[in-house]
Design an enzyme around this catalytic site. Structure first.
Site, PDB file in Angstrom:
ATOM      1  CB  CYS A 171     -20.555  46.226  -4.484  1.00 47.07           C
ATOM      2  SG  CYS A 171     -21.716  46.480  -5.853  1.00 47.07           S
ATOM      3  CG  HIS A 207     -24.256  43.427  -4.999  1.00 44.82           C
ATOM      4  ND1 HIS A 207     -23.758  44.531  -4.339  1.00 44.82           N
ATOM      5  CD2 HIS A 207     -23.906  42.349  -4.247  1.00 44.82           C
ATOM      6  CE1 HIS A 207     -23.155  44.134  -3.228  1.00 44.82           C
ATOM      7  NE2 HIS A 207     -23.227  42.815  -3.152  1.00 44.82           N
ATOM      8  CG  HIS A 252     -21.150  40.807  -0.875  1.00 44.24           C
ATOM      9  ND1 HIS A 252     -22.329  41.512  -0.821  1.00 44.24           N
ATOM     10  CD2 HIS A 252     -21.245  39.846   0.075  1.00 44.24           C
ATOM     11  CE1 HIS A 252     -23.112  40.984   0.114  1.00 44.24           C
ATOM     12  NE2 HIS A 252     -22.474  39.970   0.673  1.00 44.24           N
TER      13      HIS A 252
END
Length: 165
Positions: free
Chosen positions: A119, A32, A44
């Site tokens: 992401c 991530h 994010h």
């Protein structure tokens, strides 16, 4: 390119994320990504659903939200790496521009697509100006290799059957 690994929010001074650095969070099967806006916070792209902040995937639906959260909160107790801007092979945008754009996007909801708008695309676009996802490219390469060997296996079986009988 060296990356510093951390396990909690107590960081050695030389390993602290600088403004505009990419932060890569280890989720086991995938990574991530976010952008450090200071030494303790990251912006994010994650799930827009407030109830899924600790689910197995960073975004489990078609909608995502840009959030600013503590690095330790986003890490979920897992390891993470700070990918220093100065150590990247690609040209990075100016730190002030990265932070301004990241902060301006906090709270925005947007569509999410694992292959085209995830992401990593979000974070790399902020830092480098290009929405690229190395994980998707690597997965595609692995799928091509697996397909090639699958085709070769089927071809070998067919040839074996022809000569056998």
């Amino acid at each position: 390119m060296a990356a510093a690994l951390f396990e909690d929010d107590y960081l050695e001074e030389e390993k602290v994320a600088d403004r505009g650095d990419l932060v890569e969070f280890d989720r086991g099967l995938y990574k991530h990504y976010g952008v450090a806006v200071d030494s303790k916070h990251v912006v994010h792209l994650t799930s827009a659903d407030p109830g899924s902040s600790r689910c197995k995937f960073s975004c489990a639906g078609p909608k995502a939200e840009v959030k600013k959260e503590r690095i330790s909160q986003v890490a979920w107790g897992n390891r993470y790496s700070v990918l220093k801007k100065r150590e990247q092979e690609e040209a990075c945008r100016n730190s002030n521009s990265i932070i301004r754009d990241a902060e301006d996007m906090v709270g925005m909801k947007m569509s999410y697509n694992l292959l085209e708008k995830n992401c990593e695309h979000f974070a790399r676009n902020l830092v480098f100006g290009v929405p690229k996802c190395k994980q998707v490219a690597q997965a595609a390469d692995k799928a091509k290799i697996a397909s090639f060997f699958g085709i070769m296996f089927v071809a070998a079986l067919a040839i074996f059957k022809i000569f056998r009988g």
